[in-house]
Design a protein around this motif. Structure first.
Motif, PDB file in Angstrom:
ATOM      1  N   GLY A  59       0.877  -0.702  -0.153  1.00 27.58           N
ATOM      2  CA  GLY A  59       0.194  -0.188   0.099  1.00 27.58           C
ATOM      3  C   GLY A  59       0.870   1.693  -0.063  1.00 27.58           C
ATOM      4  N   LEU A  60       0.439   2.387  -0.382  1.00 28.30           N
ATOM      5  CA  LEU A  60       0.956   3.907  -0.530  1.00 28.30           C
ATOM      6  C   LEU A  60      -0.003   4.410   0.195  1.00 28.30           C
ATOM      7  CD1 LEU A  60       2.096   3.110  -4.551  1.00 28.30           C
ATOM      8  CD2 LEU A  60       4.188   2.993  -2.427  1.00 28.30           C
ATOM      9  N   GLY A  61       0.736   6.107   0.512  1.00 36.36           N
ATOM     10  CA  GLY A  61      -0.042   6.634   0.925  1.00 36.36           C
ATOM     11  C   GLY A  61       0.714   7.869   1.621  1.00 36.36           C
ATOM     12  N   THR A  62      -0.132   9.369   2.018  1.00 39.88           N
ATOM     13  CA  THR A  62       0.742  10.356   1.945  1.00 39.88           C
ATOM     14  C   THR A  62       0.564  10.987   3.415  1.00 39.88           C
ATOM     15  OG1 THR A  62      -1.156  11.477   1.694  1.00 39.88           O
ATOM     16  CG2 THR A  62      -0.236  11.283  -0.217  1.00 39.88           C
ATOM     17  N   SER A  63       1.172  11.429   3.466  1.00 40.76           N
ATOM     18  CA  SER A  63       1.712  10.882   5.701  1.00 40.76           C
ATOM     19  C   SER A  63       2.560  12.253   6.080  1.00 40.76           C
ATOM     20  CB  SER A  63       1.929   9.734   6.465  1.00 40.76           C
ATOM     21  OG  SER A  63       1.499  10.713   7.890  1.00 40.76           O
ATOM     22  N   ILE A  64       2.345  13.664   5.768  1.00 36.12           N
ATOM     23  CA  ILE A  64       0.717  13.978   4.821  1.00 36.12           C
ATOM     24  C   ILE A  64       1.264  14.780   4.557  1.00 36.12           C
ATOM     25  CG2 ILE A  64      -0.745  13.921   7.418  1.00 36.12           C
ATOM     26  CD1 ILE A  64      -0.385  16.733   8.307  1.00 36.12           C
ATOM     27  N   ALA A  65      -0.171  14.906   3.432  1.00 36.76           N
ATOM     28  CA  ALA A  65      -0.619  15.889   2.249  1.00 36.76           C
ATOM     29  C   ALA A  65      -1.068  16.977   3.551  1.00 36.76           C
ATOM     30  CB  ALA A  65      -1.068  15.956   1.399  1.00 36.76           C
ATOM     31  N   ASN A  66      -0.463  18.474   2.972  1.00 35.15           N
ATOM     32  CA  ASN A  66      -0.549  19.254   4.081  1.00 35.15           C
ATOM     33  C   ASN A  66      -2.429  20.641   3.381  1.00 35.15           C
ATOM     34  OD1 ASN A  66      -0.739  22.057   3.714  1.00 35.15           O
ATOM     35  ND2 ASN A  66       1.639  21.427   2.900  1.00 35.15           N
ATOM     36  N   VAL A  67      -3.122  20.467   3.900  1.00 35.03           N
ATOM     37  CA  VAL A  67      -4.620  21.476   3.379  1.00 35.03           C
ATOM     38  C   VAL A  67      -4.573  22.830   2.862  1.00 35.03           C
ATOM     39  CG1 VAL A  67      -5.636  19.745   4.538  1.00 35.03           C
ATOM     40  CG2 VAL A  67      -5.286  22.039   5.658  1.00 35.03           C
ATOM     41  N   TYR A  68      -2.773  23.230   3.245  1.00 43.42           N
ATOM     42  CA  TYR A  68      -3.014  24.695   2.966  1.00 43.42           C
ATOM     43  C   TYR A  68      -2.674  25.047   1.093  1.00 43.42           C
ATOM     44  CZ  TYR A  68      -4.574  25.870   7.107  1.00 43.42           C
ATOM     45  OH  TYR A  68      -5.094  26.149   8.824  1.00 43.42           O
ATOM     46  N   SER A  69      -1.612  23.634   0.902  1.00 41.07           N
ATOM     47  CA  SER A  69      -0.806  24.048  -0.042  1.00 41.07           C
ATOM     48  C   SER A  69      -1.503  23.553  -1.768  1.00 41.07           C
ATOM     49  CB  SER A  69       0.713  23.735   0.052  1.00 41.07           C
ATOM     50  OG  SER A  69       0.685  21.744   0.174  1.00 41.07           O
ATOM     51  N   ARG A  70      -2.090  23.081  -1.475  1.00 41.08           N
ATOM     52  CA  ARG A  70      -3.036  22.566  -2.453  1.00 41.08           C
ATOM     53  C   ARG A  70      -4.600  22.759  -2.457  1.00 41.08           C
ATOM     54  NH1 ARG A  70       0.066  18.138  -1.580  1.00 41.08           N
ATOM     55  NH2 ARG A  70       1.719  18.035  -3.309  1.00 41.08           N
ATOM     56  N   ARG A  91      -4.026   5.818  -0.293  1.00 40.26           N
ATOM     57  CA  ARG A  91      -4.624   5.713   0.561  1.00 40.26           C
ATOM     58  C   ARG A  91      -4.111   7.357   0.922  1.00 40.26           C
ATOM     59  NH1 ARG A  91      -7.606   2.876   5.070  1.00 40.26           N
ATOM     60  NH2 ARG A  91      -7.608   4.291   6.036  1.00 40.26           N
ATOM     61  N   LEU A  92      -5.156   8.170   1.269  1.00 40.20           N
ATOM     62  CA  LEU A  92      -4.906   9.863   1.216  1.00 40.20           C
ATOM     63  C   LEU A  92      -4.576  10.036   3.254  1.00 40.20           C
ATOM     64  CD1 LEU A  92      -3.673  12.765  -0.484  1.00 40.20           C
ATOM     65  CD2 LEU A  92      -6.688  12.848   0.005  1.00 40.20           C
ATOM     66  N   GLY A  93      -3.524  10.839   3.110  1.00 40.32           N
ATOM     67  CA  GLY A  93      -3.529  11.586   4.155  1.00 40.32           C
ATOM     68  C   GLY A  93      -3.141  12.861   4.492  1.00 40.32           C
ATOM     69  N   VAL A  94      -4.078  13.907   5.380  1.00 39.75           N
ATOM     70  CA  VAL A  94      -4.256  15.322   5.507  1.00 39.75           C
ATOM     71  C   VAL A  94      -4.851  15.917   6.612  1.00 39.75           C
ATOM     72  CG1 VAL A  94      -5.554  14.624   3.018  1.00 39.75           C
ATOM     73  CG2 VAL A  94      -6.149  14.972   4.992  1.00 39.75           C
ATOM     74  N   GLY A  95      -3.442  16.971   6.365  1.00 37.41           N
ATOM     75  CA  GLY A  95      -3.615  17.971   8.273  1.00 37.41           C
ATOM     76  C   GLY A  95      -3.189  18.830   8.199  1.00 37.41           C
ATOM     77  N   PRO A  96      -3.140  20.106   8.963  1.00 40.04           N
ATOM     78  CA  PRO A  96      -2.773  20.883   9.021  1.00 40.04           C
ATOM     79  C   PRO A  96      -1.625  21.262   8.547  1.00 40.04           C
ATOM     80  CG  PRO A  96      -3.451  20.692  10.568  1.00 40.04           C
ATOM     81  CD  PRO A  96      -3.798  18.997  10.263  1.00 40.04           C
ATOM     82  N   SER A  97      -0.364  20.400   9.213  1.00 39.10           N
ATOM     83  CA  SER A  97       0.402  21.207   9.102  1.00 39.10           C
ATOM     84  C   SER A  97       1.256  22.193  10.183  1.00 39.10           C
ATOM     85  CB  SER A  97       1.710  21.342   7.892  1.00 39.10           C
ATOM     86  OG  SER A  97       2.630  21.974   7.907  1.00 39.10           O
ATOM     87  N   GLU A 103       3.171  29.068   6.867  1.00 37.51           N
ATOM     88  CA  GLU A 103       3.132  30.337   6.892  1.00 37.51           C
ATOM     89  C   GLU A 103       3.719  31.083   5.977  1.00 37.51           C
ATOM     90  OE1 GLU A 103       2.152  32.499  10.610  1.00 37.51           O
ATOM     91  OE2 GLU A 103       0.397  31.881  10.547  1.00 37.51           O
ATOM     92  N   ASN A 104       5.492  30.088   6.483  1.00 34.08           N
ATOM     93  CA  ASN A 104       7.059  30.737   5.913  1.00 34.08           C
ATOM     94  C   ASN A 104       7.718  30.303   5.064  1.00 34.08           C
ATOM     95  OD1 ASN A 104       7.050  32.645   8.450  1.00 34.08           O
ATOM     96  ND2 ASN A 104       8.115  30.923   9.491  1.00 34.08           N
ATOM     97  N   TRP A 105       7.402  29.149   4.917  1.00 35.96           N
ATOM     98  CA  TRP A 105       7.343  28.687   3.348  1.00 35.96           C
ATOM     99  C   TRP A 105       6.177  28.225   2.139  1.00 35.96           C
ATOM    100  CZ3 TRP A 105      11.148  26.533   0.947  1.00 35.96           C
ATOM    101  CH2 TRP A 105      10.845  25.966   0.227  1.00 35.96           C
ATOM    102  N   HIS A 106       5.383  28.504   2.829  1.00 36.74           N
ATOM    103  CA  HIS A 106       4.162  28.018   1.590  1.00 36.74           C
ATOM    104  C   HIS A 106       3.432  30.097   1.588  1.00 36.74           C
ATOM    105  CE1 HIS A 106       3.549  24.197   0.724  1.00 36.74           C
ATOM    106  NE2 HIS A 106       3.479  24.194   1.914  1.00 36.74           N
ATOM    107  N   GLY A 107       3.393  30.734   2.282  1.00 38.13           N
ATOM    108  CA  GLY A 107       3.638  32.380   2.573  1.00 38.13           C
ATOM    109  C   GLY A 107       1.582  32.037   2.290  1.00 38.13           C
ATOM    110  N   MET A 108       0.645  31.543   3.590  1.00 35.14           N
ATOM    111  CA  MET A 108      -0.590  31.156   3.389  1.00 35.14           C
ATOM    112  C   MET A 108      -1.161  31.387   5.071  1.00 35.14           C
ATOM    113  SD  MET A 108      -2.034  30.242   0.426  1.00 35.14           S
ATOM    114  CE  MET A 108      -3.188  29.067   1.046  1.00 35.14           C
ATOM    115  N   GLU A 109      -2.144  32.289   5.136  1.00 34.91           N
ATOM    116  CA  GLU A 109      -2.167  32.320   6.860  1.00 34.91           C
ATOM    117  C   GLU A 109      -2.768  31.052   7.749  1.00 34.91           C
ATOM    118  OE1 GLU A 109      -5.491  35.015   8.921  1.00 34.91           O
ATOM    119  OE2 GLU A 109      -5.670  35.088   6.689  1.00 34.91           O
ATOM    120  N   PHE A 110      -2.298  30.626   7.987  1.00 32.61           N
ATOM    121  CA  PHE A 110      -2.430  29.683   9.595  1.00 32.61           C
ATOM    122  C   PHE A 110      -4.436  29.355   9.261  1.00 32.61           C
ATOM    123  CE2 PHE A 110      -1.966  26.782  12.628  1.00 32.61           C
ATOM    124  CZ  PHE A 110      -1.732  25.264  12.614  1.00 32.61           C
ATOM    125  N   GLY A 111      -4.989  30.571   9.474  1.00 32.38           N
ATOM    126  CA  GLY A 111      -5.731  30.563   9.612  1.00 32.38           C
ATOM    127  C   GLY A 111      -6.632  29.693  11.141  1.00 32.38           C
TER     128      GLY A 111
END
Length: 332
Positions: A59-70, A91-97, A103-111
């Motif tokens: 099996g293969l999966g993401t642990s984790i893909a953050n929910v701000y960069s995509r 299997r998709l694993g997501v989370g907020p990081s 903020e410092n790498w993706h330049g997004m507001e954490f919110g």
């Protein structure tokens, strides 16, 4: 039976080919799943797609893909494509990081990370269904589109990472599983109650929520070197990766210790921070030593009621040969 998975150290490998070779080796050794992380090094999609081509069963999966960069829709497209590429093994694993990376790498507001994670999971599920996506949320409003390709069958499950009670409750309510990271053996039990409560709030059977627990492992003939690498790794996360892991340990009944480790690391007394982990925490959060010692410690995590899979992660200071030695020693 508790499965044994691997958390592959993307940053520790000098080449993409070397990283994918670890997934191939993991399949040969009988591991159930290889999880690929994403931080600020290699992206997570390319290694999984490459590993899907070179493997057959694991099996293969993401642990984790953050929910701000995509965007949620792009995460859904990605999950559908990787499910196709892997012949149903994804299997998709997501989370907020955390705010440092977001903020410092993706330049997004954490919110509001809880709300954004919930909306992401809900939208991805709509995308993967193949039906038109009609969503009106606080962060996202989508209307008028559906997957242009055939929807994946079966739909890949979605796991959510979370540390605090509300985040774990969210995983139980909206996702198909929970990724637990940086927990002691005793500390994970209370969060499992939050997961069950969330599943019940979502009118789901709590036993259907898959729990994957991360354990930092190092198994070497030089047992002292293995123990030291794991202690340093835990100290780094508690002291140097923001306040989330510190606060998570505090919620597990180790508040004074959590703050002492964090404060020592922040004033650059890293040896004291590591010594605190060595003496009071390492054996509660990791499995390290000689192969025999490390396997015995790992079994204590596998015996935790409610944990479906252990994913073996490697200390950040381990080199590729030490990672391979550990993979072989800890194989199912």
């Amino acid at each position: 039976m508790t499965n044994r998975d691997l958390f592959l150290p993307v940053g520790a490998q000098p080449t993409l080919d070397g990283l994918v070779d670890q997934a191939v080796t993991a399949e040969e050794l009988g591991y159930d799943r290889a999880w690929f992380p994403e931080s600020w090094g290699r992206d997570v999609v390319t290694p999984i797609a490459t590993a899907a081509e070179r493997t057959d069963d694991i099996g293969l999966g993401t642990s984790i893909a953050n929910v701000y960069s995509r965007s949620p829709a792009l995460l859904g497209q990605t999950a559908a494509t990787l499910q196709e590429a892997s012949d149903g093994r994804f299997r998709l694993g997501v989370g907020p990081s955390g705010p440092i990376v977001v903020e410092n790498w993706h330049g997004m507001e954490f919110g509001n990370p809880l709300r954004r994670t919930r909306e992401t999971v809900e939208i991805v599920k709509e995308v993967l269904s193949g039906d038109p996506v009609d969503y009106d949320g606080e962060y996202f409003t989508l209307d008028g589109f559906r997957l242009r390709c055939e929807a994946p069958n079966p739909e890949p499950p979605i796991d959510a990472a979370g540390l605090g009670p509300k985040a774990v409750e969210l995983a139980g309510r909206f996702a198909d599983g929970w990724h637990a990271v940086n927990y002691t053996r005793e500390g994970v039990a209370e969060r499992l109650e939050d997961l069950r409560r969330g599943a019940e709030m979502g009118d789901k059977d709590p036993d259907d929520s898959r729990v994957t627990l991360s354990v930092s492992c190092c198994a070497l003939e030089d047992g002292e070197r293995a123990r030291e690498l794991v202690a340093q790794h835990i100290a780094f996360y508690l002291g140097g990766m923001g306040t989330f892991y510190r606060d998570n340990l505090a919620r597990q009944g180790r508040e004074e210790l959590a703050h002492e480790i964090y404060d020592a690391w922040q004033r650059e007394d890293r040896e004291h921070a590591t010594e605190l982990v060595r003496s009071e925490l390492r054996d509660q959060m990791g499995a390290a030593g000689t192969p025999e010692e490390a396997r015995e410690q790992l079994e204590q995590f596998e015996n935790i009621d409610g944990v479906d899979a252990i994913y073996i992660s490697f200390p950040r200071g381990a080199d590729p040969e030490e990672i391979r030695e550990t993979m072989v020693a800890m194989a199912p």
